[in-house]
Scaffold this motif. Structure first.
Motif, PDB file in Angstrom:
ATOM      1  N   ASP A 109       0.851  -1.199   0.000  1.00 53.48           N
ATOM      2  CA  ASP A 109       0.000   0.000   0.000  1.00 53.48           C
ATOM      3  C   ASP A 109       0.880   1.240   0.000  1.00 53.48           C
ATOM      4  OD1 ASP A 109      -2.520  -1.248  -0.064  1.00 53.48           O
ATOM      5  OD2 ASP A 109      -2.283  -1.796   2.046  1.00 53.48           O
ATOM      6  N   VAL A 110       0.346   2.331  -0.536  1.00 50.04           N
ATOM      7  CA  VAL A 110       1.110   3.587  -0.627  1.00 50.04           C
ATOM      8  C   VAL A 110       1.503   4.032   0.785  1.00 50.04           C
ATOM      9  CG1 VAL A 110       0.979   6.012  -1.327  1.00 50.04           C
ATOM     10  CG2 VAL A 110      -0.116   4.241  -2.724  1.00 50.04           C
ATOM     11  N   GLN A 112       2.383   6.166   4.063  1.00 53.47           N
ATOM     12  CA  GLN A 112       1.827   7.437   4.557  1.00 53.47           C
ATOM     13  C   GLN A 112       2.723   8.597   4.157  1.00 53.47           C
ATOM     14  OE1 GLN A 112       1.096   7.185   8.735  1.00 53.47           O
ATOM     15  NE2 GLN A 112      -1.035   6.579   8.436  1.00 53.47           N
ATOM     16  N   MET A 114       2.923   9.858   1.168  1.00 51.97           N
ATOM     17  CA  MET A 114       3.253   9.841  -0.275  1.00 51.97           C
ATOM     18  C   MET A 114       1.961   9.820  -1.069  1.00 51.97           C
ATOM     19  SD  MET A 114       6.130   7.096  -1.342  1.00 51.97           S
ATOM     20  CE  MET A 114       7.754   7.154  -0.652  1.00 51.97           C
ATOM     21  N   THR A 115       1.972  10.405  -2.249  1.00 47.64           N
ATOM     22  CA  THR A 115       0.819  10.259  -3.142  1.00 47.64           C
ATOM     23  C   THR A 115       1.014   8.960  -3.923  1.00 47.64           C
ATOM     24  OG1 THR A 115       1.905  11.348  -4.976  1.00 47.64           O
ATOM     25  CG2 THR A 115       0.682  12.766  -3.439  1.00 47.64           C
ATOM     26  N   ALA A 116      -0.087   8.492  -4.541  1.00 50.74           N
ATOM     27  CA  ALA A 116      -0.005   7.238  -5.313  1.00 50.74           C
ATOM     28  C   ALA A 116       1.053   7.376  -6.411  1.00 50.74           C
ATOM     29  CB  ALA A 116      -1.369   6.910  -5.904  1.00 50.74           C
ATOM     30  N   GLN A 117       1.118   8.576  -7.014  1.00 54.79           N
ATOM     31  CA  GLN A 117       2.075   8.783  -8.101  1.00 54.79           C
ATOM     32  C   GLN A 117       3.520   8.765  -7.580  1.00 54.79           C
ATOM     33  OE1 GLN A 117       0.923   8.375 -11.080  1.00 54.79           O
ATOM     34  NE2 GLN A 117       3.087   8.410 -11.689  1.00 54.79           N
ATOM     35  N   GLU A 118       3.713   9.404  -6.421  1.00 61.75           N
ATOM     36  CA  GLU A 118       5.069   9.420  -5.837  1.00 61.75           C
ATOM     37  C   GLU A 118       5.541   8.005  -5.473  1.00 61.75           C
ATOM     38  OE1 GLU A 118       4.952  13.802  -3.621  1.00 61.75           O
ATOM     39  OE2 GLU A 118       4.320  12.015  -2.539  1.00 61.75           O
ATOM     40  N   ALA A 119       4.556   7.140  -5.196  1.00 60.76           N
ATOM     41  CA  ALA A 119       4.914   5.787  -4.744  1.00 60.76           C
ATOM     42  C   ALA A 119       5.337   4.871  -5.889  1.00 60.76           C
ATOM     43  CB  ALA A 119       3.734   5.178  -3.997  1.00 60.76           C
ATOM     44  N   ARG A 124       4.711  -0.365 -10.831  1.00 60.66           N
ATOM     45  CA  ARG A 124       3.322   0.080 -10.625  1.00 60.66           C
ATOM     46  C   ARG A 124       2.490  -1.059 -10.042  1.00 60.66           C
ATOM     47  NH1 ARG A 124       0.552   4.516 -12.271  1.00 60.66           N
ATOM     48  NH2 ARG A 124       2.346   5.277 -13.440  1.00 60.66           N
ATOM     49  N   GLU A 152      -9.182  -1.340  -4.538  1.00 61.37           N
ATOM     50  CA  GLU A 152      -8.976  -0.244  -5.509  1.00 61.37           C
ATOM     51  C   GLU A 152      -9.570  -0.549  -6.876  1.00 61.37           C
ATOM     52  OE1 GLU A 152      -4.761   0.483  -5.850  1.00 61.37           O
ATOM     53  OE2 GLU A 152      -4.574   0.625  -3.683  1.00 61.37           O
TER      54      GLU A 152
END
Ligand code: FAD
Length: 298
Positions: A109-110, A112, A114-119, A124, A152
Motif C-alpha cells: 500500500d502507498v 503514509q 506519499m501520493t499514489a504517483q510518488e509511490a 506500478r 482499488e
C-alpha cells in the motif's frame, strides 16, 4: 524447501503468518511469538514486510531465524511500492545470502505521506515485481489474491484479469486475503478456474479475537462481515476471553468446511498470537494430520 513443492506433496498444507515487531521493540519478543507458532508445526511460516521498505531487514532476519532455528521453511514478503529496481535486486541478493528461496511478491500500500504517483518508482503493479524476481534467481514466488476483489479495483472481472497477469508472469501460488464467508471463496475459485488460473490457491483465515478491530479491518479491505460473525462480535465483544473463544470456534469451523470441500492449503493470519494458533491447531489435530497433532501444545 520450495513452498509450491510442499503444497503439491501434502494432502493439506497448514501455514501461519507473523509480522515483525516495530523497530524500537527488541527482536527477542518476536522470537517468543515464533517459538509458540513453531510448536504448532506449520508447514511454513510467512513474515510480512513493511511497504516502502520500512522494517524490511527484520523480515529477512526473522525469516532466517525461522529456518535455521526450527527448520521450517519461511516465506518472506516483499513489496515493490516506492522501490527502485536496485532496491529489489539488493533485497533479492540479501534473501539469497540468507538461503531464503520463498517470496510473497506484493505491490504494497502507498506509504503514509506519499501520493499514489510518488509511490511509483520502477514498479506500478506486483506483476512487474514477480517478473523481476523470477528473472533474478531460483525463487518460489507467491502473490496475493482477493476473493471479494481488491479494494482499488472497481470491477471484479478486471481484478481477476489482473490476477491472471500475475500468474502469467510466473507466480507459483496465490494466497487469499482473509474472508469470513466460505461461499465467497468457492465462487472466487470457480471464477479463477474459468479464467485459466491454474496455480494452487491458499485460503487465508483470520481468527477474530478482537471485536473492535474487525469492523475497521473489514471497511479498509472491503471484506464482508457476515451477519453471523457480526452477531458473535456484538454478543461477546465486551468479554475478551469469550470473544477469543468464539473467534477460535468460528475460524475452526471455517477451516473444517474448507478442507471438507477440497481446499488443500490453509494459511492462518495469527496476528502474532501463538495461543490462538495453538487452540485452532488443537481443534483440528485429526484433520490436519499427525505432525500437527504431536506438536501442538504451547
Ligand atoms: P497488485 O497485484 O499490483 O494489485 C493492486 C491493484 O492494481 C489491484 O486493484 C489490481 O486489480 C490492480 N492492477 C494490477 N495489475 C494491473 C494492471 N496491469 N492494470 C491495471 N490495474 C492493475 N502489504 C504489505 O505492505 N506488506 C505485506 O507483507 C503484505 N502482505 C500481504 C499478504 C497477503 C496474502 C495479502 C492478500 C495482502 C498483503 N499485503 C501486504 C497487502 C497488499 O500489499 C495490498 O493489498 C496492496 O494494495 C495490493 O498489493 P498486490 O500485490 O495485490 O497488488
Amino acid at each position: 524447501m520450495k513452498i509450491i513443492d510442499l503444497i503439491k506433496r501434502n494432502p493439506v498444507t497448514f501455514s501461519c503468518e507473523i509480522f515483525p515487531p516495530k523497530p524500537h521493540i527488541p527482536l527477542d519478543e518476536c522470537k517468543i511469538v515464533i517459538d509458540g507458532i513453531a510448536k504448532t508445526a506449520p508447514d511454513f511460516i510467512s513474515v510480512t514486510y513493511g511497504a516502502g521498505g520500512g522494517n524490511s531487514k527484520r523480515t529477512m532476519e526473522i525469516a532466517e531465524h525461522i529456518q535455521t532455528r526450527y527448520g521450517i521453511p519461511a516465506l518472506a514478503h516483499l513489496t515493490c511500492v516506492a522501490a527502485s529496481k536496485e532496491d529489489v535486486s539488493s533485497a533479492l541478493r540479501l534473501l539469497q545470502s540468507r538461503n531464503i528461496t520463498n517470496i510473497l511478491a506484493l505491490r504494497g500500500d502507498v506509504p503514509q505521506g506519499m501520493t499514489a504517483q510518488e509511490a511509483v518508482k520502477d514498479y506500478r503493479y506486483a506483476c512487474q515485481l514477480i517478473q523481476d524476481i523470477k528473472a533474478q534467481g531460483d525463487f518460489c514466488v507467491g502473490a496475493a489474491c482477493y476473493p471479494e476483489g481488491h479494494i482499488e479495483c472497481a470491477r471484479k472481472a478486471d481484478d481477476i484479469d489482473h490476477l491472471k497477469q500475475k500468474v502469467d508472469c510466473g507466480c507459483d501460488f496465490l494466497t487469499t486475503q482473509m474472508f469470513f464467508d466460505n461461499q465467497i471463496l468457492y465462487n472466487f475459485l470457480y471464477k479463477t478456474l474459468a479464467k485459466g488460473i491454474d496455480v494452487p490457491i491458499v485460503a487465508g483465515i483470520m481468527p477474530v479475537t478482537n471485536s473492535s478491530q474487525i469492523k475497521r479491518i473489514c471497511q479498509l479491505s472491503g471484506t464482508c462481515l457476515p451477519e453471523r460473525l457480526g452477531t458473535i462480535a456484538e454478543k461477546f465483544g465486551d468479554s475478551p476471553p469469550a470473544m477469543k473463544q468464539a473467534g477460535i470456534a468460528y475460524a475452526t469451523e471455517q477451516i473444517v468446511d474448507l478442507i471438507a470441500n477440497g481446499v488443500k492449503a490453509i494459511h492462518l493470519y495469527t496476528m502474532n498470537k501463538p495461543d490462538v494458533a495453538a487452540a485452532i491447531v488443537s481443534n483440528l489435530s485429526q484433520i490436519l494430520g499427525s505432525r500437527h497433532k504431536e506438536k501442538h501444545t504451547v
